[in-house]
Design a protein around this motif. Structure first.
Motif, PDB file in Angstrom:
ATOM      1  N   TYR A 121       0.849  -1.187   0.000  1.00 27.46           N
ATOM      2  CA  TYR A 121       0.000   0.000   0.000  1.00 27.46           C
ATOM      3  C   TYR A 121       0.883   1.234   0.000  1.00 27.46           C
ATOM      4  CZ  TYR A 121      -3.727   3.197   1.546  1.00 27.46           C
ATOM      5  OH  TYR A 121      -4.632   4.229   1.650  1.00 27.46           O
ATOM      6  N   ALA A 122       0.694   2.102  -0.974  1.00 29.74           N
ATOM      7  CA  ALA A 122       1.566   3.273  -1.129  1.00 29.74           C
ATOM      8  C   ALA A 122       1.548   4.179   0.089  1.00 29.74           C
ATOM      9  CB  ALA A 122       1.151   4.059  -2.374  1.00 29.74           C
ATOM     10  N   HIS A 123       0.430   4.210   0.814  1.00 32.34           N
ATOM     11  CA  HIS A 123       0.296   5.099   1.973  1.00 32.34           C
ATOM     12  C   HIS A 123       0.431   4.336   3.294  1.00 32.34           C
ATOM     13  CE1 HIS A 123      -1.004   8.248  -0.775  1.00 32.34           C
ATOM     14  NE2 HIS A 123      -1.902   7.403  -1.265  1.00 32.34           N
ATOM     15  N   ALA A 124       1.186   3.231   3.281  1.00 33.17           N
ATOM     16  CA  ALA A 124       1.301   2.413   4.485  1.00 33.17           C
ATOM     17  C   ALA A 124       1.889   3.204   5.657  1.00 33.17           C
ATOM     18  CB  ALA A 124       2.152   1.176   4.209  1.00 33.17           C
ATOM     19  N   ASP A 125       2.887   4.020   5.400  1.00 34.86           N
ATOM     20  CA  ASP A 125       3.486   4.812   6.476  1.00 34.86           C
ATOM     21  C   ASP A 125       2.480   5.806   7.052  1.00 34.86           C
ATOM     22  OD1 ASP A 125       5.978   5.734   7.964  1.00 34.86           O
ATOM     23  OD2 ASP A 125       5.357   7.592   7.001  1.00 34.86           O
ATOM     24  N   ALA A 126       1.725   6.458   6.176  1.00 35.75           N
ATOM     25  CA  ALA A 126       0.706   7.402   6.644  1.00 35.75           C
ATOM     26  C   ALA A 126      -0.382   6.689   7.436  1.00 35.75           C
ATOM     27  CB  ALA A 126       0.094   8.140   5.451  1.00 35.75           C
ATOM     28  N   LEU A 127      -0.728   5.470   7.006  1.00 32.72           N
ATOM     29  CA  LEU A 127      -1.738   4.700   7.737  1.00 32.72           C
ATOM     30  C   LEU A 127      -1.234   4.353   9.136  1.00 32.72           C
ATOM     31  CD1 LEU A 127      -4.417   3.148   7.890  1.00 32.72           C
ATOM     32  CD2 LEU A 127      -3.227   1.183   6.852  1.00 32.72           C
ATOM     33  N   GLN A 128       0.020   3.902   9.232  1.00 33.35           N
ATOM     34  CA  GLN A 128       0.556   3.582  10.552  1.00 33.35           C
ATOM     35  C   GLN A 128       0.546   4.812  11.465  1.00 33.35           C
ATOM     36  OE1 GLN A 128       4.794   3.185  11.383  1.00 33.35           O
ATOM     37  NE2 GLN A 128       4.431   1.151  12.277  1.00 33.35           N
ATOM     38  N   GLN A 129       0.950   5.966  10.927  1.00 34.67           N
ATOM     39  CA  GLN A 129       0.972   7.174  11.744  1.00 34.67           C
ATOM     40  C   GLN A 129      -0.437   7.594  12.163  1.00 34.67           C
ATOM     41  OE1 GLN A 129       3.663  10.424  10.681  1.00 34.67           O
ATOM     42  NE2 GLN A 129       4.574   9.113   9.113  1.00 34.67           N
ATOM     43  N   HIS A 130      -1.385   7.454  11.245  1.00 31.48           N
ATOM     44  CA  HIS A 130      -2.770   7.823  11.574  1.00 31.48           C
ATOM     45  C   HIS A 130      -3.311   6.921  12.688  1.00 31.48           C
ATOM     46  CE1 HIS A 130      -7.018   8.840  11.075  1.00 31.48           C
ATOM     47  NE2 HIS A 130      -7.251   7.539  11.037  1.00 31.48           N
ATOM     48  N   LEU A 131      -3.097   5.625  12.563  1.00 25.83           N
ATOM     49  CA  LEU A 131      -3.569   4.710  13.599  1.00 25.83           C
ATOM     50  C   LEU A 131      -2.849   4.966  14.922  1.00 25.83           C
ATOM     51  CD1 LEU A 131      -3.864   1.370  11.574  1.00 25.83           C
ATOM     52  CD2 LEU A 131      -5.725   2.854  12.346  1.00 25.83           C
ATOM     53  N   ALA A 132      -1.565   5.298  14.841  1.00 21.90           N
ATOM     54  CA  ALA A 132      -0.805   5.560  16.061  1.00 21.90           C
ATOM     55  C   ALA A 132      -1.348   6.779  16.803  1.00 21.90           C
ATOM     56  CB  ALA A 132       0.666   5.753  15.728  1.00 21.90           C
ATOM     57  N   GLN A 133      -1.862   7.740  16.071  1.00 28.60           N
ATOM     58  CA  GLN A 133      -2.465   8.907  16.713  1.00 28.60           C
ATOM     59  C   GLN A 133      -3.707   8.514  17.515  1.00 28.60           C
ATOM     60  OE1 GLN A 133      -3.003  11.525  13.382  1.00 28.60           O
ATOM     61  NE2 GLN A 133      -0.793  11.855  13.114  1.00 28.60           N
ATOM     62  N   HIS A 134      -4.281   7.355  17.161  1.00 26.64           N
ATOM     63  CA  HIS A 134      -5.412   6.811  17.915  1.00 26.64           C
ATOM     64  C   HIS A 134      -4.936   5.720  18.882  1.00 26.64           C
ATOM     65  CE1 HIS A 134      -8.666   8.747  15.504  1.00 26.64           C
ATOM     66  NE2 HIS A 134      -7.712   8.771  14.593  1.00 26.64           N
ATOM     67  N   HIS A 135      -3.625   5.636  19.066  1.00 24.72           N
ATOM     68  CA  HIS A 135      -3.011   4.639  19.940  1.00 24.72           C
ATOM     69  C   HIS A 135      -3.352   3.219  19.505  1.00 24.72           C
ATOM     70  CE1 HIS A 135      -2.218   7.631  23.488  1.00 24.72           C
ATOM     71  NE2 HIS A 135      -1.490   7.884  22.408  1.00 24.72           N
ATOM     72  N   ILE A 136      -3.288   3.004  18.198  1.00 25.37           N
ATOM     73  CA  ILE A 136      -3.411   1.673  17.607  1.00 25.37           C
ATOM     74  C   ILE A 136      -2.122   1.425  16.839  1.00 25.37           C
ATOM     75  CG2 ILE A 136      -4.675   0.194  16.011  1.00 25.37           C
ATOM     76  CD1 ILE A 136      -7.145   1.945  16.538  1.00 25.37           C
ATOM     77  N   TRP A 137      -1.453   0.339  17.130  1.00 25.16           N
ATOM     78  CA  TRP A 137      -0.150   0.083  16.528  1.00 25.16           C
ATOM     79  C   TRP A 137      -0.248  -1.038  15.504  1.00 25.16           C
ATOM     80  CZ3 TRP A 137       3.600   2.838  15.434  1.00 25.16           C
ATOM     81  CH2 TRP A 137       4.922   2.414  15.316  1.00 25.16           C
ATOM     82  N   CYS A 138       0.168  -0.755  14.270  1.00 24.22           N
ATOM     83  CA  CYS A 138       0.188  -1.762  13.212  1.00 24.22           C
ATOM     84  C   CYS A 138       1.623  -1.959  12.747  1.00 24.22           C
ATOM     85  CB  CYS A 138      -0.737  -1.380  12.062  1.00 24.22           C
ATOM     86  SG  CYS A 138      -0.085  -0.151  10.914  1.00 24.22           S
ATOM     87  N   ARG A 139       1.854  -3.005  12.015  1.00 26.74           N
ATOM     88  CA  ARG A 139       3.191  -3.351  11.526  1.00 26.74           C
ATOM     89  C   ARG A 139       3.416  -2.684  10.189  1.00 26.74           C
ATOM     90  NH1 ARG A 139       7.922  -4.493  10.572  1.00 26.74           N
ATOM     91  NH2 ARG A 139       8.860  -6.581  10.676  1.00 26.74           N
ATOM     92  N   LEU A 140       4.563  -2.034  10.042  1.00 26.53           N
ATOM     93  CA  LEU A 140       4.924  -1.359   8.798  1.00 26.53           C
ATOM     94  C   LEU A 140       6.135  -2.047   8.176  1.00 26.53           C
ATOM     95  CD1 LEU A 140       4.641   1.111   6.843  1.00 26.53           C
ATOM     96  CD2 LEU A 140       6.284   2.286   8.353  1.00 26.53           C
ATOM     97  N   PHE A 141       6.074  -2.284   6.872  1.00 20.79           N
ATOM     98  CA  PHE A 141       7.199  -2.803   6.098  1.00 20.79           C
ATOM     99  C   PHE A 141       7.512  -1.793   4.998  1.00 20.79           C
ATOM    100  CE2 PHE A 141       4.668  -6.226   7.764  1.00 20.79           C
ATOM    101  CZ  PHE A 141       5.564  -7.163   8.234  1.00 20.79           C
ATOM    102  N   THR A 142       8.772  -1.650   4.644  1.00 18.41           N
ATOM    103  CA  THR A 142       9.150  -0.675   3.620  1.00 18.41           C
ATOM    104  C   THR A 142       9.966  -1.268   2.479  1.00 18.41           C
ATOM    105  OG1 THR A 142      11.129  -0.072   4.896  1.00 18.41           O
ATOM    106  CG2 THR A 142       9.125   1.231   5.265  1.00 18.41           C
TER     107      THR A 142
END
Length: 335
Positions: free
Chosen positions: A282-303
Protein backbone atom coordinates in the motif's frame (compact mmCIF):
# COMPACT_ATOMS: atom_id res chain seq x y z
CA UNK A 1 27.25 -7.51 3.81
CA UNK A 2 24.35 -8.36 6.10
CA UNK A 3 22.41 -5.09 6.19
CA UNK A 4 20.45 -3.74 9.12
CA UNK A 5 19.04 -6.06 11.75
CA UNK A 6 15.36 -6.75 10.99
CA UNK A 7 12.62 -4.84 12.78
CA UNK A 8 9.73 -6.81 14.28
CA UNK A 9 6.17 -6.33 15.43
CA UNK A 10 5.32 -6.33 19.09
CA UNK A 11 7.58 -3.30 19.61
CA UNK A 12 4.88 -1.39 21.47
CA UNK A 13 7.27 0.49 23.75
CA UNK A 14 8.81 2.15 20.70
CA UNK A 15 5.35 3.30 19.64
CA UNK A 16 4.68 4.67 23.12
CA UNK A 17 7.98 6.55 23.12
CA UNK A 18 7.22 8.04 19.71
CA UNK A 19 3.50 8.82 19.99
CA UNK A 20 2.89 9.07 23.73
CA UNK A 21 0.43 7.49 26.13
CA UNK A 22 0.99 4.39 28.24
CA UNK A 23 1.10 0.77 27.05
CA UNK A 24 -2.29 0.14 28.68
CA UNK A 25 -3.86 2.82 26.48
CA UNK A 26 -2.66 1.22 23.27
CA UNK A 27 -4.22 -1.44 21.05
CA UNK A 28 -1.27 -3.46 19.76
CA UNK A 29 -2.12 -5.20 16.47
CA UNK A 30 1.46 -5.41 15.25
CA UNK A 31 2.46 -8.95 16.26
CA UNK A 32 -0.19 -11.18 14.53
CA UNK A 33 -0.94 -13.38 17.55
CA UNK A 34 -4.19 -15.08 18.52
CA UNK A 35 -5.91 -12.29 20.52
CA UNK A 36 -7.73 -14.88 22.63
CA UNK A 37 -4.78 -16.99 23.80
CA UNK A 38 -4.84 -20.42 25.33
CA UNK A 39 -5.62 -20.10 29.08
CA UNK A 40 -2.32 -21.22 30.51
CA UNK A 41 -2.83 -23.47 33.54
CA UNK A 42 -1.07 -22.84 36.82
CA UNK A 43 2.14 -24.83 37.27
CA UNK A 44 3.80 -26.31 40.33
CA UNK A 45 6.16 -23.77 41.93
CA UNK A 46 8.68 -26.56 42.48
CA UNK A 47 9.28 -26.64 38.73
CA UNK A 48 11.07 -23.29 39.00
CA UNK A 49 13.56 -24.59 41.55
CA UNK A 50 15.32 -27.35 39.59
CA UNK A 51 17.04 -27.59 36.23
CA UNK A 52 14.60 -28.76 33.52
CA UNK A 53 14.91 -32.32 32.25
CA UNK A 54 13.90 -33.71 28.83
CA UNK A 55 10.11 -33.83 28.94
CA UNK A 56 8.59 -36.95 27.36
CA UNK A 57 5.04 -35.60 27.70
CA UNK A 58 5.92 -32.43 25.81
CA UNK A 59 7.61 -34.44 23.06
CA UNK A 60 4.63 -36.78 22.72
CA UNK A 61 2.10 -33.93 22.65
CA UNK A 62 4.11 -32.02 20.06
CA UNK A 63 4.54 -35.03 17.78
CA UNK A 64 0.84 -35.86 18.02
CA UNK A 65 -0.31 -32.28 17.38
CA UNK A 66 2.07 -31.58 14.50
CA UNK A 67 1.92 -35.08 13.02
CA UNK A 68 5.67 -35.58 13.28
CA UNK A 69 7.69 -38.69 14.00
CA UNK A 70 10.28 -36.75 16.00
CA UNK A 71 10.72 -33.13 17.06
CA UNK A 72 13.24 -31.05 18.96
CA UNK A 73 11.83 -28.42 21.32
CA UNK A 74 13.74 -25.13 21.16
CA UNK A 75 13.52 -21.79 22.96
CA UNK A 76 11.31 -20.27 20.29
CA UNK A 77 11.73 -21.00 16.58
CA UNK A 78 13.98 -17.92 16.54
CA UNK A 79 16.60 -19.97 18.39
CA UNK A 80 16.64 -22.46 15.53
CA UNK A 81 16.68 -19.69 12.91
CA UNK A 82 19.85 -18.34 14.52
CA UNK A 83 21.52 -21.73 15.04
CA UNK A 84 20.81 -23.51 11.74
CA UNK A 85 23.23 -21.36 9.67
CA UNK A 86 26.06 -22.51 11.96
CA UNK A 87 25.43 -26.16 11.09
CA UNK A 88 26.53 -25.81 7.46
CA UNK A 89 29.70 -24.53 5.81
CA UNK A 90 29.17 -21.19 4.03
CA UNK A 91 27.26 -21.70 0.81
CA UNK A 92 24.44 -20.36 -1.35
CA UNK A 93 21.08 -19.57 0.22
CA UNK A 94 17.88 -18.43 -1.50
CA UNK A 95 15.01 -16.77 0.36
CA UNK A 96 11.72 -15.19 -0.67
CA UNK A 97 11.33 -11.43 -0.52
CA UNK A 98 9.35 -9.97 1.11
CA UNK A 99 9.22 -12.55 3.87
CA UNK A 100 10.29 -13.01 7.48
CA UNK A 101 13.58 -11.14 7.29
CA UNK A 102 15.38 -12.97 10.11
CA UNK A 103 16.02 -15.97 7.86
CA UNK A 104 18.09 -14.24 5.22
CA UNK A 105 19.75 -11.90 7.70
CA UNK A 106 20.93 -14.73 9.97
CA UNK A 107 22.31 -16.85 7.13
CA UNK A 108 24.14 -13.83 5.68
CA UNK A 109 25.51 -12.96 9.12
CA UNK A 110 26.94 -16.49 9.36
CA UNK A 111 28.88 -16.00 6.11
CA UNK A 112 26.52 -17.55 3.56
CA UNK A 113 25.79 -15.94 0.19
CA UNK A 114 22.11 -15.02 0.33
CA UNK A 115 19.97 -14.15 -2.68
CA UNK A 116 16.42 -12.76 -2.50
CA UNK A 117 13.69 -13.76 -4.93
CA UNK A 118 10.04 -12.90 -5.61
CA UNK A 119 7.70 -15.62 -4.41
CA UNK A 120 6.80 -16.49 -8.00
CA UNK A 121 10.44 -17.29 -8.78
CA UNK A 122 11.46 -19.11 -5.62
CA UNK A 123 10.60 -22.62 -6.80
CA UNK A 124 13.06 -22.22 -9.69
CA UNK A 125 15.86 -22.02 -7.12
CA UNK A 126 15.17 -25.54 -5.86
CA UNK A 127 18.16 -27.72 -6.67
CA UNK A 128 20.26 -24.68 -7.57
CA UNK A 129 21.33 -23.55 -4.09
CA UNK A 130 22.63 -25.19 -0.94
CA UNK A 131 19.78 -23.95 1.23
CA UNK A 132 16.32 -22.83 0.15
CA UNK A 133 14.09 -21.10 2.71
CA UNK A 134 10.38 -20.33 2.61
CA UNK A 135 7.61 -19.45 5.04
CA UNK A 136 4.31 -21.24 4.53
CA UNK A 137 2.02 -19.34 4.86
CA UNK A 138 4.35 -16.45 4.28
CA UNK A 139 4.65 -13.53 6.65
CA UNK A 140 3.76 -10.81 5.71
CA UNK A 141 2.47 -11.58 2.20
CA UNK A 142 0.22 -14.52 3.05
CA UNK A 143 1.69 -16.46 0.09
CA UNK A 144 0.75 -20.15 0.32
CA UNK A 145 2.66 -23.07 -1.16
CA UNK A 146 0.70 -26.29 -1.81
CA UNK A 147 2.12 -29.25 0.08
CA UNK A 148 3.12 -31.12 -3.08
CA UNK A 149 4.99 -28.07 -4.40
CA UNK A 150 6.98 -27.84 -1.18
CA UNK A 151 7.78 -31.56 -1.24
CA UNK A 152 8.98 -31.23 -4.85
CA UNK A 153 11.33 -28.44 -3.77
CA UNK A 154 12.53 -30.61 -0.90
CA UNK A 155 13.31 -33.47 -3.27
CA UNK A 156 15.25 -31.15 -5.57
CA UNK A 157 17.25 -29.85 -2.63
CA UNK A 158 17.95 -33.35 -1.36
CA UNK A 159 19.27 -34.41 -4.77
CA UNK A 160 22.15 -31.93 -4.39
CA UNK A 161 22.69 -32.59 -0.70
CA UNK A 162 21.03 -29.33 0.26
CA UNK A 163 18.36 -28.24 2.71
CA UNK A 164 14.88 -26.89 2.41
CA UNK A 165 13.97 -24.90 5.52
CA UNK A 166 10.22 -24.36 5.85
CA UNK A 167 9.00 -21.94 8.50
CA UNK A 168 5.45 -23.01 9.39
CA UNK A 169 4.92 -20.55 12.25
CA UNK A 170 1.47 -19.67 10.84
CA UNK A 171 0.59 -23.13 9.48
CA UNK A 172 -1.71 -24.10 12.37
CA UNK A 173 -4.51 -22.22 10.61
CA UNK A 174 -3.80 -23.95 7.25
CA UNK A 175 -2.80 -27.50 8.26
CA UNK A 176 -3.24 -28.93 4.76
CA UNK A 177 -0.15 -26.97 3.65
CA UNK A 178 2.13 -28.48 6.29
CA UNK A 179 5.03 -30.79 5.43
CA UNK A 180 5.98 -31.42 9.06
CA UNK A 181 4.93 -35.06 8.86
CA UNK A 182 7.44 -35.64 6.02
CA UNK A 183 10.48 -34.10 7.72
CA UNK A 184 11.77 -37.28 9.39
CA UNK A 185 11.98 -39.20 6.10
CA UNK A 186 12.78 -36.47 3.55
CA UNK A 187 16.54 -35.77 3.65
CA UNK A 188 17.40 -32.12 4.20
CA UNK A 189 13.84 -31.01 4.99
CA UNK A 190 13.82 -28.84 8.12
CA UNK A 191 10.45 -27.58 9.40
CA UNK A 192 10.02 -24.95 12.10
CA UNK A 193 6.83 -24.78 14.17
CA UNK A 194 5.74 -22.30 16.84
CA UNK A 195 2.86 -22.38 19.35
CA UNK A 196 3.30 -18.64 19.86
CA UNK A 197 1.02 -17.58 17.00
CA UNK A 198 -2.02 -19.88 16.96
CA UNK A 199 -2.06 -20.46 20.71
CA UNK A 200 -1.19 -16.82 21.44
CA UNK A 201 1.57 -17.98 23.79
CA UNK A 202 4.45 -15.92 22.44
CA UNK A 203 5.74 -15.32 25.95
CA UNK A 204 6.57 -19.01 26.38
CA UNK A 205 9.46 -18.63 23.91
CA UNK A 206 8.93 -22.17 22.68
CA UNK A 207 9.24 -23.70 19.25
CA UNK A 208 9.79 -27.08 17.62
CA UNK A 209 11.96 -28.36 14.79
CA UNK A 210 11.13 -31.41 12.69
CA UNK A 211 13.90 -32.94 10.58
CA UNK A 212 15.93 -36.10 10.10
CA UNK A 213 17.63 -37.41 13.22
CA UNK A 214 21.15 -36.28 12.28
CA UNK A 215 20.02 -32.68 11.80
CA UNK A 216 18.07 -32.65 15.05
CA UNK A 217 21.06 -34.08 16.92
CA UNK A 218 23.42 -31.47 15.45
CA UNK A 219 20.98 -28.69 16.33
CA UNK A 220 20.51 -30.05 19.85
CA UNK A 221 24.29 -30.13 20.32
CA UNK A 222 24.58 -26.55 19.06
CA UNK A 223 21.86 -25.20 21.34
CA UNK A 224 23.05 -26.97 24.47
CA UNK A 225 21.19 -28.17 27.57
CA UNK A 226 18.29 -26.74 29.60
CA UNK A 227 16.67 -24.85 26.73
CA UNK A 228 13.03 -25.34 27.82
CA UNK A 229 11.97 -24.36 31.37
CA UNK A 230 9.81 -27.03 33.01
CA UNK A 231 6.81 -24.69 33.57
CA UNK A 232 6.89 -23.80 29.86
CA UNK A 233 6.87 -27.50 28.97
CA UNK A 234 3.86 -28.16 31.21
CA UNK A 235 1.82 -25.29 29.76
CA UNK A 236 2.68 -26.23 26.17
CA UNK A 237 1.86 -29.90 26.78
CA UNK A 238 -1.62 -28.93 27.94
CA UNK A 239 -2.18 -26.57 24.99
CA UNK A 240 -0.99 -29.02 22.35
CA UNK A 241 -3.27 -31.75 23.72
CA UNK A 242 -6.43 -29.63 24.10
CA UNK A 243 -8.35 -30.51 20.94
CA UNK A 244 -11.55 -28.83 22.14
CA UNK A 245 -9.84 -25.46 22.58
CA UNK A 246 -8.02 -25.86 19.25
CA UNK A 247 -11.27 -26.47 17.32
CA UNK A 248 -12.91 -23.44 18.93
CA UNK A 249 -9.85 -21.32 18.17
CA UNK A 250 -9.95 -22.28 14.49
CA UNK A 251 -13.56 -21.08 14.26
CA UNK A 252 -12.86 -17.90 16.22
CA UNK A 253 -9.86 -17.00 14.05
CA UNK A 254 -11.71 -17.72 10.82
CA UNK A 255 -14.53 -15.40 11.87
CA UNK A 256 -12.09 -12.72 13.00
CA UNK A 257 -10.11 -12.85 9.79
CA UNK A 258 -13.27 -12.59 7.68
CA UNK A 259 -14.31 -9.54 9.68
CA UNK A 260 -10.87 -7.89 9.39
CA UNK A 261 -10.74 -8.57 5.65
CA UNK A 262 -14.17 -7.03 5.14
CA UNK A 263 -13.26 -3.99 7.26
CA UNK A 264 -10.08 -3.29 5.31
CA UNK A 265 -11.74 -3.81 1.95
CA UNK A 266 -14.57 -1.47 2.94
CA UNK A 267 -11.97 1.27 3.27
CA UNK A 268 -10.20 0.44 0.02
CA UNK A 269 -7.26 -1.21 1.76
CA UNK A 270 -5.52 -4.47 0.76
CA UNK A 271 -6.36 -7.53 2.85
CA UNK A 272 -3.82 -10.25 2.00
CA UNK A 273 -2.68 -12.61 4.74
CA UNK A 274 -3.82 -15.64 6.69
CA UNK A 275 -6.30 -16.10 9.52
CA UNK A 276 -4.03 -14.33 12.01
CA UNK A 277 -3.38 -11.13 10.06
CA UNK A 278 -4.35 -9.06 7.02
CA UNK A 279 -2.87 -6.16 5.08
CA UNK A 280 -0.70 -5.78 2.03
CA UNK A 281 1.30 -3.55 -0.27
CA UNK A 282 0.00 0.00 0.00
CA UNK A 283 1.57 3.27 -1.13
CA UNK A 284 0.30 5.10 1.97
CA UNK A 285 1.30 2.41 4.49
CA UNK A 286 3.49 4.81 6.48
CA UNK A 287 0.71 7.40 6.64
CA UNK A 288 -1.74 4.70 7.74
CA UNK A 289 0.56 3.58 10.55
CA UNK A 290 0.97 7.17 11.74
CA UNK A 291 -2.77 7.82 11.57
CA UNK A 292 -3.57 4.71 13.60
CA UNK A 293 -0.81 5.56 16.06
CA UNK A 294 -2.47 8.91 16.71
CA UNK A 295 -5.41 6.81 17.92
CA UNK A 296 -3.01 4.64 19.94
CA UNK A 297 -3.41 1.67 17.61
CA UNK A 298 -0.15 0.08 16.53
CA UNK A 299 0.19 -1.76 13.21
CA UNK A 300 3.19 -3.35 11.53
CA UNK A 301 4.92 -1.36 8.80
CA UNK A 302 7.20 -2.80 6.10
CA UNK A 303 9.15 -0.68 3.62
CA UNK A 304 11.23 -3.15 1.57
CA UNK A 305 10.81 -3.71 -1.32
CA UNK A 306 7.66 -1.54 -1.22
CA UNK A 307 5.47 -0.01 1.49
CA UNK A 308 3.26 -2.59 3.19
CA UNK A 309 1.23 -2.80 6.38
CA UNK A 310 -0.05 -5.68 8.50
CA UNK A 311 -2.77 -5.77 11.15
CA UNK A 312 -3.48 -8.54 13.62
CA UNK A 313 -6.93 -9.36 14.98
CA UNK A 314 -8.55 -7.23 17.71
CA UNK A 315 -9.34 -9.07 20.94
CA UNK A 316 -12.77 -7.67 21.84
CA UNK A 317 -15.79 -5.92 20.39
CA UNK A 318 -14.57 -2.65 21.92
CA UNK A 319 -11.26 -3.08 20.11
CA UNK A 320 -13.03 -3.84 16.84
CA UNK A 321 -15.09 -0.68 17.16
CA UNK A 322 -11.99 1.34 17.99
CA UNK A 323 -10.17 0.08 14.90
CA UNK A 324 -13.20 0.67 12.68
CA UNK A 325 -13.57 4.24 13.91
CA UNK A 326 -9.87 4.98 13.33
CA UNK A 327 -9.94 3.56 9.80
CA UNK A 328 -13.06 5.57 9.00
CA UNK A 329 -11.10 8.75 9.70
CA UNK A 330 -8.13 7.86 7.51
CA UNK A 331 -7.79 10.09 4.45
CA UNK A 332 -4.29 9.57 3.00
CA UNK A 333 -4.40 12.60 0.69
CA UNK A 334 -4.56 14.94 3.69
CA UNK A 335 -1.48 13.51 5.43
Amino acid sequence: MTGLQPVHGGNLLQAVARFGGTPEQWLDLSAALNPQPYPAPATDLALWYTLPQPDAALHASACAYYGAANMLPVAGSQAAIQALPRLRAPGSVAVAHPSYAEHGWRWARAGHQVSHHPHAGLAAQAGQVDVLILCNPDNPSGQRWPQQAVLAMAAAQAARGGWLVVDEAFADVTPALSVTAHAATQPGLVVLRSPGKFFGLAGLRLGFVAAAGDILQALDDELGPWTIPAPVARIATAALADRTWQAAAQQQLAAGHARLTALLQAHGLPADGCMLFAGGAYAHADALQQHLAQHHIWCRLFTDPQPRFRLGLPASEAHWQRLAAALAGFVPDTL
